[in-house]
Design an enzyme around this catalytic site. Structure first.
Site, mmCIF file in Angstrom:
data_model
loop_
_atom_site.group_PDB
_atom_site.id
_atom_site.type_symbol
_atom_site.label_atom_id
_atom_site.label_comp_id
_atom_site.label_asym_id
_atom_site.label_seq_id
_atom_site.Cartn_x
_atom_site.Cartn_y
_atom_site.Cartn_z
ATOM 1 C CB SER A 188 -24.715 27.728 9.668
ATOM 2 O OG SER A 188 -23.756 28.360 8.862
ATOM 3 C CE LYS B 50 -22.992 35.576 1.575
ATOM 4 N NZ LYS B 50 -21.711 34.874 1.784
ATOM 5 C CG ASP C 271 -21.637 52.441 6.374
ATOM 6 O OD1 ASP C 271 -22.783 52.654 5.917
ATOM 7 O OD2 ASP C 271 -21.041 53.233 7.128
ATOM 8 C CG ASP D 98 -19.134 36.440 4.256
ATOM 9 O OD1 ASP D 98 -19.303 35.566 5.124
ATOM 10 O OD2 ASP D 98 -19.859 36.553 3.252
ATOM 11 N N GLY E 106 -8.983 35.810 -7.689
ATOM 12 C CA GLY E 106 -10.444 35.673 -7.721
ATOM 13 C C GLY E 106 -11.139 37.011 -7.598
ATOM 14 C CB ALA E 107 -12.725 39.219 -9.445
HETATM 15 P P1 ATR Z 1 -17.768 33.092 -4.709
HETATM 16 O O1 ATR Z 1 -18.987 33.781 -4.199
HETATM 17 O O2 ATR Z 1 -17.389 31.864 -3.930
HETATM 18 O O3 ATR Z 1 -16.624 34.016 -4.891
HETATM 19 P P2 ATR Z 1 -18.163 33.148 -7.575
HETATM 20 O O4 ATR Z 1 -18.705 34.526 -7.509
HETATM 21 O O5 ATR Z 1 -18.829 32.163 -8.468
HETATM 22 O O6 ATR Z 1 -18.183 32.470 -6.144
HETATM 23 O O7 ATR Z 1 -16.606 33.224 -7.920
HETATM 24 C C1 ATR Z 1 -15.815 32.114 -8.137
HETATM 25 C C2 ATR Z 1 -14.389 32.583 -8.386
HETATM 26 O O8 ATR Z 1 -13.594 31.428 -8.744
HETATM 27 C C3 ATR Z 1 -14.273 33.566 -9.550
HETATM 28 O O9 ATR Z 1 -13.177 34.408 -9.310
HETATM 29 C C4 ATR Z 1 -13.991 32.599 -10.721
HETATM 30 O O10 ATR Z 1 -13.370 33.197 -11.841
HETATM 31 P P3 ATR Z 1 -14.284 33.838 -13.031
HETATM 32 O O11 ATR Z 1 -14.729 35.161 -12.514
HETATM 33 O O12 ATR Z 1 -13.378 33.910 -14.179
HETATM 34 O O13 ATR Z 1 -15.413 32.856 -13.225
HETATM 35 C C5 ATR Z 1 -13.045 31.641 -10.053
HETATM 36 N N1 ATR Z 1 -12.972 30.369 -10.791
HETATM 37 C C6 ATR Z 1 -13.874 29.370 -10.788
HETATM 38 N N2 ATR Z 1 -13.459 28.353 -11.596
HETATM 39 C C7 ATR Z 1 -12.266 28.729 -12.125
HETATM 40 C C8 ATR Z 1 -11.330 28.143 -13.018
HETATM 41 N N3 ATR Z 1 -11.540 26.915 -13.548
HETATM 42 N N4 ATR Z 1 -10.211 28.817 -13.320
HETATM 43 C C9 ATR Z 1 -9.989 30.056 -12.796
HETATM 44 N N5 ATR Z 1 -10.832 30.672 -11.945
HETATM 45 C C10 ATR Z 1 -11.959 30.024 -11.603
#
Ligand code: ATR
Length: 278
Positions: free
Chosen positions: A21, A70, A82, A107, A133-134
């Protein structure tokens, strides 16, 4: 000579030395001939409230916030937009002249603008989105996809409970898929997003089978180191339009820059090169 203070801005995180940044904002300041400075600040969680309270007194007009602050800044801000509240995190702070701290999250905006600019013809309403991802990044993706009118979001995460929690929060348009069946949600998906950290330099590769991808799908990866992940390469080979994640980083920076320094900066090839250190 004028008495006008030189506006200052920062990126606050820990660690923060890797952040691109400062290079990006400094490039824009120079490009538009603006007075101002943008610096990295490594601040601990313990010191964050004190630092944020002191910055406006030192001439700071705002800041970007990154890991691990954050979420915390939402509690410290006087005004939360919001979209920041919905995402549950902020990345952009504005120190207003009335003394109030305003927290926003750009973002999701960066995510959508990146696709709008780099995937001509992409229509989020044309079919379901599939999101892998979540975590924090996925939250911004879900909020922004719902905002632009996707009809359905299929969501899969290694830890299923996290995707279930997002479904509860974001509502009935979210359908949760088990991680071992994540490949199934790609069938007929119009937009496919990797919001996990898989495929990033130094991390494992994504193992989700991509055979069900439709060549009409737009595929994007939030990972931008490397710029072309295995995930994007496979999607390209399947005939899909692909967009890398670097643009999200560039576009999320623009609204903050405009609020602090008064000019809407252009996200172009030159800005991309600056962030890549080229
Ligand atoms: P960010 O803010 O970048 O989203 P985070 O909150 O740590 O970082 O999330 C990382 C994401 O990558 C999550 O969805 C994580 O899955 P989990 O919720 O099961 O941890 C996913 N992730 C990281 N390593 C992984 C792996 N080896 N296999 C599958 N998913 C992975």
């Amino acid at each position: 000579m004028t008495n006008r203070k030189i506006p200052l801005a920062a990126v606050i995180g820990s660690p923060v030395a890797h952040s691109r940044s400062p290079a990006l904002h400094t490039h824009w300041l120079k490009k538009y001939g603006l007075h101002g400075h943008y610096v990295p600040m490594d601040v601990s969680q313990h010191d964050l409230p004190e630092v944020l309270a002191a910055l406006p007194k030192m001439g700071f007009v705002g800041a970007n916030v990154t890991i691990p602050h954050k979420e915390t800044v939402l509690k410290l801000a006087n005004v939360v937009t919001d979209r920041a509240a919905l995402i549950g995190a902020a990345n952009t702070l504005i120190f207003r002249s009335d003394g109030k701290m305003h927290a926003d999250n750009t973002d999701g905006y960066g995510f959508i603008e990146n696709l709008r600019h780099n995937a001509p013809g992409w229509d989020p309403k044309s079919g379901p989105a599939a999101v892998l991802g979540a975590g924090g990044a996925a939250r911004a993706v879900l909020a922004s996809l719902l905002d632009v009118g996707v009809p359905e979001i299929r969501l899969s995460n290694r830890t299923r409970a996290r995707s279930e929690a997002l479904r509860k929060e974001f509502g009935a348009k979210i359908n949760v898929y088990d991680w071992v069946k994540a490949g199934n949600m790609l069938d007929t998906a119009a937009t496919v997003v990797n919001a996990t950290s898989l495929g990033m330099d130094g991390k494992s590769e994504m193992r989700v089978p991509l055979d069900a991808l439709s060549p009409n799908a737009l595929v994007t990866d939030l990972v931008y180191t490397p710029l072309e992940t295995e995930f994007l390469r496979t999607a390209k080979t399947a005939g899909c339009m692909t967009v890398d994640g670097l643009g999200m980083l560039l576009f999320q920076a623009a609204p903050g820059f405009e609020r602090w320094f008064g000019v809407r900066p252009e996200v172009d090839e030159e800005a991309r090169r600056v962030v890549l250190g080229l």
